[in-house]
Design an enzyme around this catalytic site. Structure first.
Site: not given
Ligand code: NAG
Ligand code: NAG
Ligand code: NAG
Length: 540
Positions: A210, A336, A450
């Site tokens: 991230s 994600e 994610h």
């Protein structure tokens, strides 16, 4: 350069301290290592494969960034005289997510995990930059249990978050990028000290997910980080992502100043006043920069600075090329967006809210609010994912995946078609733990969200502590993923010559090759190409 050759002391533990260790159920006293700042005592731990290894936690890599040092670049850490206890987890940086037992503005610490202190050949170093939107997360809590079995040294770090890490007035009063400058300071610490822990100071691989992944990309572009690492892994994040690109900081700095009762100008007065505000009030104020749920994804972002000795970023990443030709392993997870849409499964009203207010919310979530064609873009996005129907959970998952992650990853890879050896992946293995549950109450299975890949790199995750037995398949995946990642850290190639699997470097054409990392490992071509081409066609 190490100042003096690092010396290692194995202290003969006194009977009394051994006794104490036994009484408290701890391992006997760990060894002591000499760092540039002083001696530190670590603790023994056991890897997933049953190997005894050493952990040194809570090591200061900068002066506490408090008082007059708030909103300033990290300063070299002070030395100490006694042996510093490095056997316990340190504080987490202030944030609105409650992740650790202790939170403190004095949080610039890192952790080192090593198979052994004096190996015949120094171990490659893997330097983990945590995610969390530049407003949350911690290096502590990611455990080395899997990686250590692959003979690498793992370093995990904290860096300043939220206003303390990213507030900027776009001038010398508060230049910003402190969180990224902290990461550079931690890398310098590694360069100077890691040999004493068995790590090779000249063989450092950055990896992160991230905003940690976007940070790794930023370090590839910033000359401030040049020479401090030689490989990078970006898991689900790039500097070109709409939420990671720099934006001017002054507007947000003023908003925060007003919220906490400080003057909003001139900037010198603003910063002086903010230096005196209690940390929890300052940290909480950042919440007010969120407009809706996850939008915008990063409340405060990096900024472009005037070039100086001290600056980290002198231009938009769109105008920068990597400072060195560094092998780059980069990819995304198959769903994600499920990290956010997990909430929609639980709270249908949120999805309805997004549906009804898409004209207002999409431009904020996907960062095209300044486009004169915003209304048209929203219509095209709705049409592409939902035709003329109401929003669905899975459609929203794909929309968020592409708008926030897959699109700009593809674009970033293509941008360096002449400089980088790039390895591209799709992670699509769904195991027991998933970040899609983080905003949901129960177990929702809407794909591989994610952050999910981190469950197979670390034997613990601060966002979702791993407890109890793991399914055998999850352990298998951890073995596969850590092998690819550590082979890359060791050789710059995730499948070196003797590997039966061949994961080819990206070659450039309309479709890029990638490795699909699921129950099977397969080389494929053209990842989400239609969806990515759609976002490219929006031209904002
Ligand atoms: C920010 O907003 C919340 C409500 O959304 C409010 O409770 C809080 O007082 C505001 N101000 C600060 C400084 O956090
Ligand atoms: C949504 O996606 C998940 C995971 O990919 C799948 O199992 C599920 O059947 C999908 N739901 C619908 C309604 O299509
Ligand atoms: C690399 O990208 C540039 C810009 O898009 C393009 O002009 C060039 O042909 C590409 N080179 C290769 C080797 O694909």
């Amino acid at each position: 350069m190490p100042a003096a050759s690092p010396t290692l002391f194995f202290f003969a533990a006194s009977a009394a301290s051994l006794m104490l260790a036994f009484l408290s159920g701890d391992d006997p006293v760990g060894p002591v290592v000499r760092t540039k700042q002083g001696l530190v005592r670590g603790a023994f731990d056991t890897s997933y494969g049953g190997r005894k290894f050493l952990g040194f936690q809570n090591l200061p890599y900068a002066k506490p960034p408090v008082g007059q040092l708030r909103f300033r670049s990290p300063q070299a850490p002070d030395p100490w005289v006694d042996i510093r206890d490095a056997t316990a987890q340190g504080p987490v940086c202030p944030q609105n997510n409650k992740l650790g037992p202790k939170e403190s503005e004095d949080c610039l610490y890192l952790n080192v995990f090593t198979p052994e202190l004096k190996p015949e050949k120094l171990f490659p170093v893997m330097f983990w930059i945590h995610g969390g939107g530049w407003v949350s997360g911690t290096g502590a809590g990611y455990k080395a249990g899997y990686l250590i079995d692959k003979n690498v040294v793992l370093v995990t770090i904290n860096y300043r978050l939220g206003p303390l890490g990213f507030l900027s007035t776009d001038d010398e009063n508060c230049p910003g990028n402190f969180g990224l400058k902290d990461q550079v300071a931690a890398l310098k610490w590694v360069k100077e000290n890691i040999e004493a822990f068995g790590g090779d100071p000249d063989d450092v691989t950055l990896f992160g997910n991230s905003v940690g992944a976007a940070s790794a990309h930023y370090h590839m572009l910033s000359t401030a980080s040049k020479g401090l690492f030689n490989k990078a892994i970006s898991e689900s994040g790039v500097a070109l992502a709409t939420w990671a690109r720099p934006e001017p900081g002054l507007d947000n700095a003023r908003k925060i100043a007003v919220l906490v009762g400080c003057p909003s100008e001139p900037s010198a007065a603003l910063v002086k006043c903010l230096r005196g505000v209690d940390e929890p009030i300052l940290t909480a104020a950042a919440l007010n920069l969120t407009k809706w749920f996850f939008c915008p994804m990063a409340q405060l972002r990096p900024v472009v600075e005037k070039k100086s000795e001290d600056s980290f970023l002198s231009d938009d990443p769109l105008n920068l090329k990597p400072h060195s030709s560094i092998p780059w392993l980069v990819g995304v997870n198959s769903e994600e967006g499920a990290v956010f849409t997990g909430a929609f499964v639980e709270y249908n009203t949120m999805l309805q809210d997004l549906d009804r207010n898409s004209d207002k919310l999409f431009p904020i979530c996907f960062a095209y609010q300044t486009s004169p064609r915003a209304k048209l873009i929203t219509e095209r996005i709705r049409n592409f994912y939902f035709s003329s129907n109401p929003l669905t959970v899975n459609g929203s998952t794909n929309m968020i995946s592409d708008g926030l992650f897959t699109w700009k990853t593809d674009e970033s890879i293509r941008r360096y078609n002449d400089t980088q050896a790039t390895y591209y992946y799709l992670f699509s293995y769904r195991g027991k733990y998933s970040m899609s549950d983080i905003y949901a109450i129960g177990d929702v299975n809407i794909g591989v969200a994610h952050g999910d890949e981190a469950f197979y790199l670390f034997s613990n995750n601060p966002y979702m502590p791993i407890t109890g037995e793991l399914p055998a398949k999850d352990i298998e995946m951890a073995k596969k993923l850590t092998k690819l990642w550590t082979d890359f850290a060791k050789t710059g190639n995730p499948t070196p010559d003797n590997d039966p699997l061949h994961w080819p470097q990206v070659t450039f054409g309309r479709e890029l090759q990638y490795l699909r990392i699921g129950e099977k490992l397969e080389v494929k071509k053209g990842l989400f190409q239609k969806r990515i081409d759609f976002w490219k066609s929006l031209r904002f």
